[in-house]
Design a protein around this motif. Sequence first.
Motif, PDB file in Angstrom:
ATOM      1  N   GLN A 308       0.722  -1.078  -0.049  1.00 46.14           N
ATOM      2  CA  GLN A 308       0.037  -0.119  -0.022  1.00 46.14           C
ATOM      3  C   GLN A 308       0.854   1.289  -0.084  1.00 46.14           C
ATOM      4  OE1 GLN A 308      -2.877  -0.164   3.088  1.00 46.14           O
ATOM      5  NE2 GLN A 308      -3.765  -2.118   2.511  1.00 46.14           N
ATOM      6  N   GLY A 309       0.680   2.134  -1.003  1.00 48.70           N
ATOM      7  CA  GLY A 309       1.232   3.378  -1.055  1.00 48.70           C
ATOM      8  C   GLY A 309       0.810   4.490   0.104  1.00 48.70           C
ATOM      9  N   PRO A 310       1.337   5.679  -0.061  1.00 46.19           N
ATOM     10  CA  PRO A 310       0.690   6.714   0.800  1.00 46.19           C
ATOM     11  C   PRO A 310      -0.655   7.042   0.825  1.00 46.19           C
ATOM     12  CG  PRO A 310       2.181   7.568  -0.920  1.00 46.19           C
ATOM     13  CD  PRO A 310       2.324   6.025  -0.974  1.00 46.19           C
ATOM     14  N   GLY A 311      -1.218   6.722  -0.238  1.00 50.81           N
ATOM     15  CA  GLY A 311      -2.851   6.923  -0.212  1.00 50.81           C
ATOM     16  C   GLY A 311      -3.471   5.763   0.392  1.00 50.81           C
ATOM     17  N   GLY A 312      -2.932   4.709   0.916  1.00 52.24           N
ATOM     18  CA  GLY A 312      -3.773   3.686   1.494  1.00 52.24           C
ATOM     19  C   GLY A 312      -3.908   2.514   0.527  1.00 52.24           C
ATOM     20  N   PHE A 314      -6.032   1.804  -1.781  1.00 54.52           N
ATOM     21  CA  PHE A 314      -5.950   1.704  -3.428  1.00 54.52           C
ATOM     22  C   PHE A 314      -5.156   2.591  -4.000  1.00 54.52           C
ATOM     23  CE2 PHE A 314     -10.512   1.377  -1.836  1.00 54.52           C
ATOM     24  CZ  PHE A 314     -10.732  -0.194  -2.240  1.00 54.52           C
ATOM     25  N   ASP A 315      -3.941   2.761  -3.291  1.00 53.29           N
ATOM     26  CA  ASP A 315      -2.915   3.331  -4.016  1.00 53.29           C
ATOM     27  C   ASP A 315      -1.620   2.546  -4.027  1.00 53.29           C
ATOM     28  OD1 ASP A 315      -0.914   5.194  -4.725  1.00 53.29           O
ATOM     29  OD2 ASP A 315      -0.539   6.082  -2.786  1.00 53.29           O
ATOM     30  N   PRO A 316      -1.910   1.215  -4.758  1.00 52.14           N
ATOM     31  CA  PRO A 316      -0.861  -0.026  -4.290  1.00 52.14           C
ATOM     32  C   PRO A 316       0.575   0.668  -4.836  1.00 52.14           C
ATOM     33  CG  PRO A 316      -2.167  -0.301  -6.272  1.00 52.14           C
ATOM     34  CD  PRO A 316      -2.762   1.178  -5.760  1.00 52.14           C
ATOM     35  N   LYS A 317       1.776   0.028  -4.502  1.00 48.29           N
ATOM     36  CA  LYS A 317       2.838   0.216  -4.882  1.00 48.29           C
ATOM     37  C   LYS A 317       3.600  -1.168  -5.014  1.00 48.29           C
ATOM     38  CE  LYS A 317       5.201   0.287  -0.058  1.00 48.29           C
ATOM     39  NZ  LYS A 317       5.872   1.069   0.884  1.00 48.29           N
ATOM     40  N   PRO A 318       4.832  -1.305  -5.788  1.00 44.20           N
ATOM     41  CA  PRO A 318       5.306  -2.594  -5.952  1.00 44.20           C
ATOM     42  C   PRO A 318       5.726  -3.160  -4.590  1.00 44.20           C
ATOM     43  CG  PRO A 318       6.100  -1.085  -7.603  1.00 44.20           C
ATOM     44  CD  PRO A 318       5.409  -0.245  -6.554  1.00 44.20           C
ATOM     45  N   LEU A 319       5.667  -4.471  -4.518  1.00 49.03           N
ATOM     46  CA  LEU A 319       6.125  -5.176  -3.168  1.00 49.03           C
ATOM     47  C   LEU A 319       7.585  -5.386  -3.316  1.00 49.03           C
ATOM     48  CD1 LEU A 319       5.401  -6.681  -0.545  1.00 49.03           C
ATOM     49  CD2 LEU A 319       5.418  -8.804  -2.065  1.00 49.03           C
ATOM     50  N   ASP A 320       8.297  -4.962  -2.205  1.00 52.46           N
ATOM     51  CA  ASP A 320       9.673  -5.306  -1.860  1.00 52.46           C
ATOM     52  C   ASP A 320       9.718  -6.554  -1.140  1.00 52.46           C
ATOM     53  OD1 ASP A 320      12.337  -5.772  -0.833  1.00 52.46           O
ATOM     54  OD2 ASP A 320      12.649  -3.386  -1.139  1.00 52.46           O
ATOM     55  N   LEU A 321      10.251  -7.605  -2.004  1.00 52.16           N
ATOM     56  CA  LEU A 321      10.218  -9.110  -1.320  1.00 52.16           C
ATOM     57  C   LEU A 321      11.048  -9.142   0.147  1.00 52.16           C
ATOM     58  CD1 LEU A 321       9.480 -11.999  -1.843  1.00 52.16           C
ATOM     59  CD2 LEU A 321      11.970 -12.515  -2.817  1.00 52.16           C
ATOM     60  N   ARG A 322      11.816  -8.349   0.300  1.00 53.09           N
ATOM     61  CA  ARG A 322      12.678  -8.345   1.617  1.00 53.09           C
ATOM     62  C   ARG A 322      11.795  -7.834   2.701  1.00 53.09           C
ATOM     63  NH1 ARG A 322      17.464  -4.827  -1.387  1.00 53.09           N
ATOM     64  NH2 ARG A 322      15.676  -4.106  -2.292  1.00 53.09           N
ATOM     65  N   ASP A 323      10.966  -6.850   2.192  1.00 50.81           N
ATOM     66  CA  ASP A 323       9.949  -6.490   3.527  1.00 50.81           C
ATOM     67  C   ASP A 323       8.925  -7.746   3.620  1.00 50.81           C
ATOM     68  OD1 ASP A 323      10.990  -3.931   3.324  1.00 50.81           O
ATOM     69  OD2 ASP A 323       9.339  -3.078   1.930  1.00 50.81           O
ATOM     70  N   LEU A 324       8.600  -8.368   2.578  1.00 47.62           N
ATOM     71  CA  LEU A 324       7.595  -9.715   3.032  1.00 47.62           C
ATOM     72  C   LEU A 324       8.222 -10.607   3.815  1.00 47.62           C
ATOM     73  CD1 LEU A 324       5.003 -10.879   2.242  1.00 47.62           C
ATOM     74  CD2 LEU A 324       6.139 -11.953   0.168  1.00 47.62           C
TER      75      LEU A 324
END
Length: 575
Positions: A308-312, A314-324
């Motif tokens: 989720q991007g800064p807009g929540g 419905f503002d998706p951003k690419p997933l960083d696998l390291r975060d997952l």
Amino acid sequence: MVLDQAKTTPTTAPWWTSAVVYQVYPRSFADSNGDGVGDLDGITARLDHLERLGVDVVWLSPVYASPHADNGYDISDYQAIDPVFGTLEDFDRLLAEVHARGMKLVMDLVVNHTSDEHPWFVESRSSKDNPKRDWYWWRPPREGFEAGQPGAEPTNWGSFFSGPAWTLDEATGEYYLHLFDRKQPDLNWENPEVRQAVYAMMRWWLDRGVDGFRMDVINLISKDPDLPDGATTGVGGLGDGFPHTATRPRVHDFLREMNREVFEGRSGDYLTVGEMPGVTWEQARLFTDPARRELDMVFQFEHVWLDQGPGGKFDPKPLDLRDLKASLGRWQTALGEVGWNSLYWSNHDQPRVVSRFGDDGEYWRESATALATVLHLHRGTPYVYQGEELGMTNAPFAGVHEMQDLESLNHYREAVAAGADPEAVLRGLRAMGRDNARTPVQWDATPNAGFTTGRPWLAVNPNHTWLNAAAQYDDPHSVFNHYRRLIELRHRLPVVALGDFHMVLADHPHLYAYERRLDDTRLLVVANLSGTPQSAELDREWATADVVLANTGETPLVSPGRVDLRPWEALVFQR
């Protein structure tokens, strides 16, 4: 039953440690009568699919009587089946058929709120002195304001479904609280009469033969009774009520009381899982600590908020696998000695995982099976959402006119009214909207995918002509058969259910790898979650280990100290 991990062995572990749960969203599963809406008889007719898959538990999303403002999560009678789904006799027949196949059935329990058409709320709103007035959260207008004036709501809280969390009842001049839609008023769990009514209803279902409950947003049932304003979010001047409604201290008291009143002294092996938005691993350890006797496991949201991007949402951003990896690994470690994890990618509120975290184009099958491999071999109980075992994808909605979900429609209306670019809003809805999970299950290549002979309530994904169950049953390399092998592996190898978890290659941006260990048995899971070839150094001992599961049908490229992985290739080694 709760898990005492310090004393657990493969012979003493609760049944649900090696179980796999399958979620059925009845409206979209199978329609038996041609009205375009899935129903109980449709589910019964398709139970062979679940038996073939090998799952142990069927989790049934709400089938109670409802006006369907939120597709059944607004309940008007907890002890009646909505006619759109069938009758109590149909339910009893489904339950008997589930049990006859050696599976269990878990009901969805929605008791943070009811429908505003539930008799409890009808009574509650009838007058200020009605005996059920205090069964819900009623408050007068804010001091200095007249009822109905802008800003007169008792608090500034926003609803999860857009707009204020308070709605004025014109007849009594007071406002009622609804953390979700205005037709979903929140129950007041501080009132012991409310709690006893809920517990009596739960006992009624257990007496009927159900095997437990999945509890919707159960960590929201305890509110701060002072109802303070929340920090302003900037959206329509509304405030954030979440800190005052989520995982408040009293929720532990309520769940322990529920355990005593509903489950204690009752024979049977039940499952209790609580959906808990915003729950932390520290809190989850308390909820699932067997000594506290609250819940068997919880659904946490940390990993599905990472894109989720800064807009929540419905503002998706690419997933960083390291975060997952950091998130899921943290939960594996935190609940490794106390408590238990639930494992999921998808449900009725999440978009399709192969479109979200995978590649639903060139590497559709490989990414669907790689993601499944990574999830299912963690420590915890896996949940499969209907159609996930087929690799179902997000739907190509042409516009908001093709969507049905209340949350999406409200967001679109509010965002566009505030000046947002309609096409940008639509892109967010296409990626993250809940309708993606609710398109009908794709059984075959016939019109409407074998879901219905009528007009489906939500359009079938056009890709059903090639992506469907019938096309996958006899294909040994299909997504369905890979899920079947994963489930069989959990049933067969105690290390999958009960082994320790050790993350490896934690900083690699494309590879997800971990070890599981129990006594003398070790598993290594290595998956390339990218569309480019990847290589990794491994301990030399794994070069001679057995590959017990692979997802590509190709010969694994393993040499001493090294593994080379094709795009979206996943391998499971055993020593």
